[in-house]
Design a protein around this motif. Structure first.
Motif, PDB file in Angstrom:
ATOM      1  N   UNK A  31       0.775  -1.232   0.000  1.00  0.00           N
ATOM      2  CA  UNK A  31       0.000   0.000   0.000  1.00  0.00           C
ATOM      3  C   UNK A  31       0.809   1.285   0.000  1.00  0.00           C
ATOM      4  N   UNK A  32       2.052   1.259  -0.440  1.00  0.00           N
ATOM      5  CA  UNK A  32       2.792   2.509  -0.560  1.00  0.00           C
ATOM      6  C   UNK A  32       2.139   3.373  -1.632  1.00  0.00           C
ATOM      7  N   UNK A  33       2.044   4.677  -1.390  1.00  0.00           N
ATOM      8  CA  UNK A  33       1.342   5.566  -2.311  1.00  0.00           C
ATOM      9  C   UNK A  33       2.066   5.658  -3.642  1.00  0.00           C
ATOM     10  N   UNK A  34       1.298   5.793  -4.730  1.00  0.00           N
ATOM     11  CA  UNK A  34       1.926   5.880  -6.052  1.00  0.00           C
ATOM     12  C   UNK A  34       2.646   7.196  -6.267  1.00  0.00           C
ATOM     13  N   UNK A  35       3.632   7.142  -7.126  1.00  0.00           N
ATOM     14  CA  UNK A  35       4.361   8.355  -7.457  1.00  0.00           C
ATOM     15  C   UNK A  35       3.619   9.131  -8.528  1.00  0.00           C
ATOM     16  N   UNK A  36       3.834  10.442  -8.576  1.00  0.00           N
ATOM     17  CA  UNK A  36       3.164  11.278  -9.562  1.00  0.00           C
ATOM     18  C   UNK A  36       4.127  11.628 -10.678  1.00  0.00           C
ATOM     19  N   UNK A  42       3.626   6.385   5.346  1.00  0.00           N
ATOM     20  CA  UNK A  42       4.237   7.322   4.421  1.00  0.00           C
ATOM     21  C   UNK A  42       5.725   7.007   4.293  1.00  0.00           C
ATOM     22  N   UNK A  43       6.249   6.927   3.048  1.00  0.00           N
ATOM     23  CA  UNK A  43       7.669   6.641   2.872  1.00  0.00           C
ATOM     24  C   UNK A  43       8.551   7.648   3.601  1.00  0.00           C
ATOM     25  N   UNK A  44       9.657   7.157   4.118  1.00  0.00           N
ATOM     26  CA  UNK A  44      10.583   7.988   4.879  1.00  0.00           C
ATOM     27  C   UNK A  44      11.760   8.372   3.989  1.00  0.00           C
ATOM     28  N   UNK A  45      12.044   9.643   3.937  1.00  0.00           N
ATOM     29  CA  UNK A  45      13.185  10.116   3.159  1.00  0.00           C
ATOM     30  C   UNK A  45      14.475   9.967   3.959  1.00  0.00           C
ATOM     31  N   UNK A  78       8.432  13.174  -8.144  1.00  0.00           N
ATOM     32  CA  UNK A  78       7.954  13.267  -6.770  1.00  0.00           C
ATOM     33  C   UNK A  78       6.867  12.219  -6.548  1.00  0.00           C
ATOM     34  N   UNK A  79       6.698  11.793  -5.293  1.00  0.00           N
ATOM     35  CA  UNK A  79       5.626  10.847  -5.013  1.00  0.00           C
ATOM     36  C   UNK A  79       4.331  11.614  -4.730  1.00  0.00           C
ATOM     37  N   UNK A  80       3.262  10.904  -4.455  1.00  0.00           N
ATOM     38  CA  UNK A  80       1.957  11.541  -4.276  1.00  0.00           C
ATOM     39  C   UNK A  80       1.878  12.378  -3.002  1.00  0.00           C
ATOM     40  N   UNK A  81       2.852  12.226  -2.109  1.00  0.00           N
ATOM     41  CA  UNK A  81       2.913  13.059  -0.914  1.00  0.00           C
ATOM     42  C   UNK A  81       3.670  14.364  -1.173  1.00  0.00           C
ATOM     43  N   UNK A  82       4.211  14.488  -2.385  1.00  0.00           N
ATOM     44  CA  UNK A  82       4.998  15.669  -2.712  1.00  0.00           C
ATOM     45  C   UNK A  82       6.462  15.541  -2.371  1.00  0.00           C
ATOM     46  N   UNK A  83       6.874  14.357  -1.932  1.00  0.00           N
ATOM     47  CA  UNK A  83       8.279  14.126  -1.582  1.00  0.00           C
ATOM     48  C   UNK A  83       9.089  13.850  -2.858  1.00  0.00           C
ATOM     49  N   UNK A  84      10.242  14.462  -2.946  1.00  0.00           N
ATOM     50  CA  UNK A  84      11.090  14.232  -4.098  1.00  0.00           C
ATOM     51  C   UNK A  84      11.736  12.859  -4.002  1.00  0.00           C
ATOM     52  N   UNK A  85      11.705  12.139  -5.099  1.00  0.00           N
ATOM     53  CA  UNK A  85      12.413  10.871  -5.185  1.00  0.00           C
ATOM     54  C   UNK A  85      13.859  11.152  -5.607  1.00  0.00           C
ATOM     55  N   UNK A  86      14.791  10.252  -5.320  1.00  0.00           N
ATOM     56  CA  UNK A  86      14.608   9.021  -4.563  1.00  0.00           C
ATOM     57  C   UNK A  86      14.560   9.311  -3.059  1.00  0.00           C
ATOM     58  N   UNK A  87      14.152   8.308  -2.297  1.00  0.00           N
ATOM     59  CA  UNK A  87      14.093   8.466  -0.846  1.00  0.00           C
ATOM     60  C   UNK A  87      15.482   8.325  -0.223  1.00  0.00           C
ATOM     61  N   UNK A  88      16.266   7.387  -0.732  1.00  0.00           N
ATOM     62  CA  UNK A  88      17.588   7.112  -0.164  1.00  0.00           C
ATOM     63  C   UNK A  88      18.583   8.225  -0.484  1.00  0.00           C
ATOM     64  N   UNK A  89      19.497   8.474   0.452  1.00  0.00           N
ATOM     65  CA  UNK A  89      20.577   9.428   0.229  1.00  0.00           C
ATOM     66  C   UNK A  89      21.778   8.775  -0.447  1.00  0.00           C
ATOM     67  N   UNK A 122      15.154   3.766  -7.192  1.00  0.00           N
ATOM     68  CA  UNK A 122      14.479   5.040  -7.021  1.00  0.00           C
ATOM     69  C   UNK A 122      13.271   5.011  -6.116  1.00  0.00           C
ATOM     70  N   UNK A 123      12.689   3.835  -5.880  1.00  0.00           N
ATOM     71  CA  UNK A 123      11.474   3.755  -5.053  1.00  0.00           C
ATOM     72  C   UNK A 123      11.726   3.173  -3.667  1.00  0.00           C
ATOM     73  N   UNK A 124      12.951   2.729  -3.393  1.00  0.00           N
ATOM     74  CA  UNK A 124      13.256   2.058  -2.127  1.00  0.00           C
ATOM     75  C   UNK A 124      13.408   3.058  -0.986  1.00  0.00           C
ATOM     76  N   UNK A 125      12.851   2.703   0.179  1.00  0.00           N
ATOM     77  CA  UNK A 125      13.109   3.457   1.406  1.00  0.00           C
ATOM     78  C   UNK A 125      13.292   2.468   2.556  1.00  0.00           C
ATOM     79  N   UNK A 126      13.894   2.917   3.612  1.00  0.00           N
ATOM     80  CA  UNK A 126      14.197   2.037   4.737  1.00  0.00           C
ATOM     81  C   UNK A 126      13.576   2.575   6.020  1.00  0.00           C
ATOM     82  N   UNK A 127      13.455   1.680   6.998  1.00  0.00           N
ATOM     83  CA  UNK A 127      12.905   2.093   8.295  1.00  0.00           C
ATOM     84  C   UNK A 127      13.702   3.264   8.857  1.00  0.00           C
ATOM     85  N   UNK A 128      13.025   4.181   9.544  1.00  0.00           N
ATOM     86  CA  UNK A 128      13.717   5.344  10.111  1.00  0.00           C
ATOM     87  C   UNK A 128      14.923   4.958  10.957  1.00  0.00           C
TER      88      UNK A 128
END
Length: 578
Positions: free
Chosen positions: A29-34, A49-52, A255-266, A568-574
């Protein structure tokens, strides 16, 4: 199994029928990217919500040989290039559906020969330079420059049906007449003949957007080894024989549907370690985020560790499976005279005898059940696969029939053949098994096991009498397997390594190559498959299933029958940094 394929990119392995995600864990159920990007849902996603931020570490059995998308023609390079560069179009998640990427839309002329792409505006390379249509014109010129230094693109073969491509390649034209940029946001490509699969070809990394100013500044050699400049989610910080480090592209457009810029990982750190057992141990200990076929080679799980991981209650629920469009086979050289001697394999009955003596269950056992049997030169996941082969094209283990065929061929007292293969542990086990199978019918197989480089030199020269090789899709279409491996015009190119030549097969292949009727193409390719199998052109052995071992703290990961790992779509636990 062998970890090497002769040619091809498994992303584009590649690719056909819709791939299916066979197994996994977690929620979806991760939100789709826009902005035209595909969603990051997958079997290892989270409902939150994905964590940057954060970073991951990975192991790879090989270093990245080519950063330049015009040069890269191996799965290891494509794994990284796909994270650094964008193409006009791409594939939607784990399907064969073509979707926009740097192009927002496109039009195709009624005759199927003119493609007009409307480009996404406001896209920048990772150095801040603006991207426009002329960047693609520049890349096509690089692809078709046979004198490009330090080496020309191996991808030029895929683009020769563009108008003016051959003239530009031959040096008789200064521009490619079929590629133009009427304005900054429009790219027009004209073909000499319609190609039903042309969009799939354009989705290959070869046709990426590159920054002309940057290439001219650093030069092609640096562009291929230590420097890179794309519009993708990551940029290259380090690339050497020991490690590749990717960092977030601050100018990335998605950006994803939350407005966060991809990618999430640094940051992504890929350490090179060709001891696959140690690589598996690192993953089991939680030091690395995931293992995949593109990092580990073969099916993604080191053969020695496959039983441990798949039988472990702790690990087996972290494994995803994905059918792959990749096959292995034993080539049987049909040339009448080989290395100055009469070649018994030019007799179809000898080759058919070898087919009847082959037992694919032994190869499956050697690979711990991680592969599937194969009865034709297309994987069962590929559009064009023949569900019911003709009786003359069907073989089953039958030692008596094999011996009878050898007798009819004039070899009642047996014969000796030379077999070539790479010198990996699993390949050697398979070769020995094949040697034992053939011994049962009186064929003595002399093994020559060499490095992958030396094997390719021998096999591509067309002088290997028997050899084991494989093929992974360049793009998802039956032509990439059948036309490449069996058309007589591919003998000189070194792809048709067993010198198979049949005028009727050539006619069917050439007709199917440019047909825009899907049913007609399937019919023609079915005829090709039945004919080459009746002729026992080579022995299909196994096809791959891709296994992906993904840590529970990794989210947004999904598998694909065409694309590489979705960095580009991967994120990890805080707070988790591996």
């Amino acid at each position: 199994m062998s970890v090497s394929w002769k040619k091809g990119l498994a992303t584009v392995a590649s690719i056909g029928m819709v791939g299916v995600l066979l197994a996994g864990c977690g929620t979806n159920s991760t939100a789709p990217a826009s902005n035209g990007s595909s969603s990051s849902t997958g079997s290892n996603s989270s409902s939150s919500k994905p964590v940057e931020g954060g970073s991951i570490t990975l192991d790879s059995t090989q270093a990245v040989p080519d950063l330049d998308p015009a040069i890269a023609f191996d799965t290891t390079s494509a794994e990284v290039d796909e994270a650094v560069y964008d193409t006009l179009i791409t594939y939607s998640k784990n399907t064969y559906t073509i979707v926009p990427d740097l192009a927002t839309s496109w039009d195709v002329s009624p005759d199927g020969k003119t493609y007009t792409f409307h480009l996404r505006q406001g896209v920048e390379f990772s150095n801040g330079d603006p991207m426009d249509a002329s960047d693609f014109v520049f890349e096509f010129q690089r692809l078709l420059d046979k004198n490009m230094q330090p080496k020309p693109s191996p991808g030029n073969q895929f683009f020769m049906d563009i108008q003016g491509a051959q003239a530009y390649y031959n040096g008789t034209a200064k521009t490619i007449s079929g590629v133009s940029a009427p304005d900054k946001n429009t790219l027009v490509i004209k073909l000499v003949k319609p190609e039903q699969f042309f969009l799939k070809v354009l989705a290959m990394p070869f046709a990426s957007a590159v920054d002309p100013a940057f290439v001219k500044k650093v030069g092609n050699a640096a562009m291929d080894t230590t420097e890179a400049m794309g519009t993708g989610p990551f940029e290259v910080q380090t690339n050497n024989q020991n490690q590749t480090v990717l960092v977030k592209n601050p100018h990335y457009w998605k950006k994803d549907s939350y407005g966060q810029q991809l990618p999430y990982l640094d940051k992504i750190t890929i350490n090179v370690n060709n001891n696959s057992t140690v690589d598996a141990l690192h993953w089991e200990q939680g030091q690395t985020a995931f293992m995949s076929p593109w990092l580990m080679g073969g099916d993604g799980i080191p053969t020695a560790q496959f039983p441990t991981i798949m039988n472990s209650p702790k690990y087996k629920n972290m494994v995803l499976k994905q059918d792959q469009n990749s096959i292995y086979y034993i080539g049987l050289n049909v040339k009448p005279v080989l290395n100055g001697k009469p070649n018994p394999l030019s007799n179809v009955k000898v080759r058919q005898a070898m087919e009847y003596a082959f037992d694919d269950s032994q190869f499956i056992k050697i690979n711990n059940g991680a592969v599937l049997g194969l009865n034709q030169p297309l994987p069962s996941t590929m559009e064009g696969y023949v569900q019911n082969l003709d009786p003359s094209a069907t073989y089953s283990l039958d030692i008596s029939k094999a011996k009878q065929l050898l007798k009819e061929a004039g070899y009642a007292n047996g014969l000796t053949v030379d077999m070539w293969d790479e010198n990996t542990d699993t390949a050697q086990k398979e070769d020995q098994a094949f040697q034992s199978m053939m011994k049962q019918i009186g064929i003595n197989v002399v093994l020559h096991e060499v490095t992958w480089k030396d094997f390719l030199t021998k096999a591509m020269s067309g002088t290997a009498q028997v050899y084991q090789s494989g093929w992974v899709q360049d793009f998802p279409d039956a032509s990439d397997f059948l036309n490449t491996l069996f058309n007589s015009n591919q003998i000189a190119a070194g792809n048709n390594m067993n010198n198979y030549s049949d005028p009727q097969v050539d006619q069917w292949l050439n007709q199917a190559e440019y047909s825009t009727d899907a049913q007609e193409r399937d019919k023609l390719y079915g005829q090709v498959i039945n004919k080459v199998m009746s002729d026992a052109a080579w022995i299909p052995t196994i096809q791959n299933i891709g296994y992906y071992c993904v840590q529970s703290w990794v989210h947004g990961f999904y598998t694909s029958p065409v694309m590489y790992d979705p960095f580009g779509s991967i994120w990890v636990d805080p707070g988790h940094n591996s």
